[in-house]
Motif scaffolding. Sequence first.
Motif: not given
Length: 209
Positions: A14, A17-18, A56-57
């Motif tokens: 995570p 990826r972020a 994620y956003q």
Amino acid sequence: MSTTPARSRTRKAPAERAAEIVAAATAIAREGGLSALTLRAVAERVGVASGLVAHYQPSMDDLVARVYADLVEEEVRDVEAVLADVADPAARLGALIDTLMDGEREELTVVWVEGWAMARRSEPLAGAVRAQMERWQTLVERIVADGCRSGAFATTEPGEVAWELIGMIDGLNAQSLALGTDTSRFALRTARAAEALVGARPGSIPVRS
């Protein structure tokens, strides 16, 4: 019967990826400005579905504000590095004018101009814009205050003068961007105007142009 092997997908952590999504968004904004920063554009740059980016956003406003702050903070650090070895306040102010008006920061001028406009509709971006404007004001005010302590400058309002200098430089950069002209040709005029604002001896703020 032949079959095409399925493309293997690597599941990223995570945090990785972020960070990848923020990096992609930053690259898009640097290339095309904040207005180019959309959920779809970020997803295409990363090579994932839009839904994963949204996971994620979840707030594009927050992502735009984050990218804006990161880009401007990077610019401030770059300028601070340029000025770090310039001890004399008048020469430091001249180096600041040269650096900000050399035409090499056009992509960041776009980010600034769009940031001001888009901040009217986004509170996260408005907060980021205000914080970075104060960051710049602090940098320039410090130069002016140093000059006053050394006797090179004579203003009694270093904070107000700092805002005026920033406004003058930003305005010229924005207009040069719109007109497609070279901002560096105004550096000498800006230095002479800066001398009047800070109360310096005429011709004492050196610039390359």
